[in-house]
Write an enzyme that holds these catalytic residues in place. Structure first.
Site, PDB file in Angstrom:
ATOM      1  N   ASP A  92      42.493 -67.302  -4.401  1.00  0.00           N
ATOM      2  CA  ASP A  92      41.135 -66.734  -4.407  1.00  0.00           C
ATOM      3  C   ASP A  92      40.678 -66.560  -2.969  1.00  0.00           C
ATOM      4  OD1 ASP A  92      38.159 -66.424  -5.008  1.00  0.00           O
ATOM      5  OD2 ASP A  92      38.892 -66.864  -7.011  1.00  0.00           O
ATOM      6  N   VAL A 128      43.048 -60.268  -2.747  1.00  0.00           N
ATOM      7  CA  VAL A 128      44.005 -59.468  -3.522  1.00  0.00           C
ATOM      8  C   VAL A 128      44.119 -58.031  -3.030  1.00  0.00           C
ATOM      9  CG1 VAL A 128      43.786 -60.864  -5.616  1.00  0.00           C
ATOM     10  CG2 VAL A 128      42.312 -58.843  -5.322  1.00  0.00           C
ATOM     11  N   TYR A 163      33.218 -49.392 -12.580  1.00  0.00           N
ATOM     12  CA  TYR A 163      33.897 -50.532 -13.204  1.00  0.00           C
ATOM     13  C   TYR A 163      34.833 -50.047 -14.305  1.00  0.00           C
ATOM     14  CZ  TYR A 163      34.419 -55.173 -15.383  1.00  0.00           C
ATOM     15  OH  TYR A 163      34.918 -56.342 -15.907  1.00  0.00           O
ATOM     16  N   LYS A 213      38.941 -50.422 -14.450  1.00  0.00           N
ATOM     17  CA  LYS A 213      39.624 -51.149 -15.528  1.00  0.00           C
ATOM     18  C   LYS A 213      40.532 -50.206 -16.329  1.00  0.00           C
ATOM     19  CE  LYS A 213      38.049 -55.329 -14.784  1.00  0.00           C
ATOM     20  NZ  LYS A 213      38.945 -56.441 -14.447  1.00  0.00           N
TER      21      LYS A 213
HETATM   22  N1  LIG Z   1      32.481 -62.008 -17.264  1.00  0.00           N
HETATM   23  C1  LIG Z   1      32.615 -60.968 -18.067  1.00  0.00           C
HETATM   24  O1  LIG Z   1      31.708 -60.630 -18.864  1.00  0.00           O
HETATM   25  C2  LIG Z   1      33.897 -60.182 -18.074  1.00  0.00           C
HETATM   26  C3  LIG Z   1      34.127 -59.300 -19.147  1.00  0.00           C
HETATM   27  C4  LIG Z   1      35.295 -58.561 -19.178  1.00  0.00           C
HETATM   28  C5  LIG Z   1      36.219 -58.681 -18.154  1.00  0.00           C
HETATM   29  N2  LIG Z   1      35.985 -59.532 -17.124  1.00  0.00           N
HETATM   30  C6  LIG Z   1      36.992 -59.593 -16.066  1.00  0.00           C
HETATM   31  O2  LIG Z   1      37.520 -60.901 -16.009  1.00  0.00           O
HETATM   32  C7  LIG Z   1      37.924 -61.191 -14.663  1.00  0.00           C
HETATM   33  C8  LIG Z   1      37.324 -62.514 -14.222  1.00  0.00           C
HETATM   34  O3  LIG Z   1      35.933 -62.427 -14.312  1.00  0.00           O
HETATM   35  P1  LIG Z   1      35.016 -63.716 -14.389  1.00  0.00           P
HETATM   36  O4  LIG Z   1      34.036 -63.481 -15.471  1.00  0.00           O
HETATM   37  O5  LIG Z   1      35.837 -64.953 -14.377  1.00  0.00           O
HETATM   38  O6  LIG Z   1      34.237 -63.528 -12.999  1.00  0.00           O
HETATM   39  P2  LIG Z   1      33.863 -64.577 -11.850  1.00  0.00           P
HETATM   40  O7  LIG Z   1      32.915 -63.850 -10.971  1.00  0.00           O
HETATM   41  O8  LIG Z   1      33.442 -65.858 -12.459  1.00  0.00           O
HETATM   42  O9  LIG Z   1      35.264 -64.817 -11.094  1.00  0.00           O
HETATM   43  C9  LIG Z   1      35.876 -63.806 -10.338  1.00  0.00           C
HETATM   44  C10 LIG Z   1      36.711 -64.464  -9.257  1.00  0.00           C
HETATM   45  O10 LIG Z   1      37.394 -63.433  -8.537  1.00  0.00           O
HETATM   46  C11 LIG Z   1      37.360 -63.797  -7.161  1.00  0.00           C
HETATM   47  N3  LIG Z   1      37.549 -62.617  -6.318  1.00  0.00           N
HETATM   48  C12 LIG Z   1      36.686 -61.576  -6.135  1.00  0.00           C
HETATM   49  N4  LIG Z   1      37.198 -60.721  -5.226  1.00  0.00           N
HETATM   50  C13 LIG Z   1      38.405 -61.221  -4.851  1.00  0.00           C
HETATM   51  C14 LIG Z   1      39.418 -60.788  -3.948  1.00  0.00           C
HETATM   52  N5  LIG Z   1      39.263 -59.662  -3.207  1.00  0.00           N
HETATM   53  N6  LIG Z   1      40.525 -61.538  -3.815  1.00  0.00           N
HETATM   54  C15 LIG Z   1      40.666 -62.678  -4.517  1.00  0.00           C
HETATM   55  N7  LIG Z   1      39.750 -63.161  -5.378  1.00  0.00           N
HETATM   56  C16 LIG Z   1      38.626 -62.425  -5.538  1.00  0.00           C
HETATM   57  C17 LIG Z   1      35.994 -64.432  -6.978  1.00  0.00           C
HETATM   58  O11 LIG Z   1      35.928 -65.202  -5.789  1.00  0.00           O
HETATM   59  C18 LIG Z   1      35.875 -65.260  -8.248  1.00  0.00           C
HETATM   60  O12 LIG Z   1      36.433 -66.545  -8.079  1.00  0.00           O
HETATM   61  C19 LIG Z   1      37.486 -59.987 -13.819  1.00  0.00           C
HETATM   62  O13 LIG Z   1      38.600 -59.151 -13.624  1.00  0.00           O
HETATM   63  C20 LIG Z   1      36.456 -59.309 -14.688  1.00  0.00           C
HETATM   64  O14 LIG Z   1      36.361 -57.934 -14.427  1.00  0.00           O
HETATM   65  C21 LIG Z   1      34.854 -60.293 -17.069  1.00  0.00           C
END
Ligand SMILES: NC(=O)c1ccc[n+]([C@@H]2O[C@H](COP(=O)([O-])OP(=O)(O)OC[C@H]3O[C@@H](n4cnc5c(N)ncnc54)[C@H](O)[C@@H]3O)[C@@H](O)[C@H]2O)c1
Length: 268
Positions: free
Chosen positions: A44, A68, A160, A164
């Site tokens: 991360d 990433v 977004y 995706k």
């Molecule tokens: N929360 C939702 O409602 C939801 C719904 C559908 C999909 N998602 C997807 O699930 C995944 C995780 O989301 P989440 O809800 O756990 O969000 P979150 O914000 O809790 O966690 C995201 C993590 O990604 C890290 N991150 C961001 N940019 C980064 C980079 N450049 N390099 C490395 N790490 C990086 C952040 O530091 C964080 O720890 C994402 O891909 C998101 O699009 C989330």
């Protein structure tokens, strides 16, 4: 759960790298993979959160700083995993970001950032993980966490959804690439509905409070609640395991029925 089912999910001896492991779904996935016996490298940009995830898991986990979007950083991270763990078996591309609003106001910088983190990041991860996995002689699994936004467009989440959507076809294409080359590496996507994680915090104000937001969003999910990070992590573990040995190039919607159809409109 029967003994047979438990053994199919067993990940003892496998090495996993989880991006976005400092928070939400990534953190839950790191815990769930470790609970099945995998060694987990949490990756991360959030060092404090990532180290906390690794420390909570204990000896079976470590942390590596990884942006990433940075190809050189991916190379360093995977070189580190190969040298310390002897190879890589599982990559969970979970890191992601999202910004929304009126499409006509979507700044190029926000568009570029979403594409970089949500699509380019997993592309780099897949590309370099294949190298790291090929050396181990064991089957590899890549799991890309997308979103229902990969399947359902939204007028206020254009960037977004586009990022995706790209991730969705990246996953399928990488799966076919590996199969075509004869690599024992599977690649699949998991598409969550709304997940009760920190990612939703910035939009709570639009609803007046976080509680009001959760209530309103829950009404859009047929099962009547937001997903928990652990719900998504369970799908990540399954797709990483030998139980999914014949599954590649596909996607698992963990969405409480969100994308199954339309709400009742005539007789409810
Ligand atoms: N929360 C939702 O409602 C939801 C719904 C559908 C999909 N998602 C997807 O699930 C995944 C995780 O989301 P989440 O809800 O756990 O969000 P979150 O914000 O809790 O966690 C995201 C993590 O990604 C890290 N991150 C961001 N940019 C980064 C980079 N450049 N390099 C490395 N790490 C990086 C952040 O530091 C964080 O720890 C994402 O891909 C998101 O699009 C989330």
């Amino acid at each position: 759960m029967t003994l047979t089912e438990r053994s199919m999910l067993d990940l003892t001896g496998r090495v996993a790298l989880v991006t976005g492991g400092a928070s939400g779904i990534g953190r839950a996935s790191a815990h769930a993979l470790a609970a099945q016996g995998a060694r987990v490298i949490v990756a991360d940009i959030n060092e404090t959160g990532g180290v906390e995830t690794a420390e909570t898991i204990g000896n079976a986990a470590g942390f590596v700083h990884l942006d990433v979007t940075d190809e050189a950083a991916w190379c360093r991270a995977l070189d580190y995993v190969i040298s310390t763990e002897g190879g890589l078996d599982i990559l969970a591309n979970v890191a992601g970001i999202g910004t929304g609003g009126d499409f006509e106001d979507l700044a190029l910088s926000d568009w570029n950032r979403m594409m970089a983190v949500n699509a380019t990041g997993p592309y780099l991860g897949c590309k370099h993980a294949i190298r790291a996995m090929s050396g181990s002689g064991r089957p590899g699994a890549i799991i890309n966490v997308g979103s229902i936004a990969a399947d359902r467009a939204a007028p206020d989440l254009v960037g977004y959804c586009a990022s995706k959507g790209a991730l969705r076809m990246l996953s399928k294409s990488v799966a076919l690439h590996c199969a075509h080359k004869g690599y024992p590496i599977r690649c699949n996507a998991v598409h969550p509905t709304y997940v009760d994680s920190e990612m939703l915090d910035p939009i709570a104000d639009l609803y007046g409070s976080r509680e009001a937001m959760v209530q309103a969003m829950s009404r859009l999910v047929p099962l009547g609640r937001l997903a928990k990070p652990a719900d998504i992590a369970a799908a990540v573990v399954f797709l990483a395991s030998d139980g999914a040995a014949m599954i590649t190039g596909t996607e698992l919607f963990v969405d409480g029925g969100h994308t199954a159809g339309v709400p009742p409109s005539h007789f409810a």
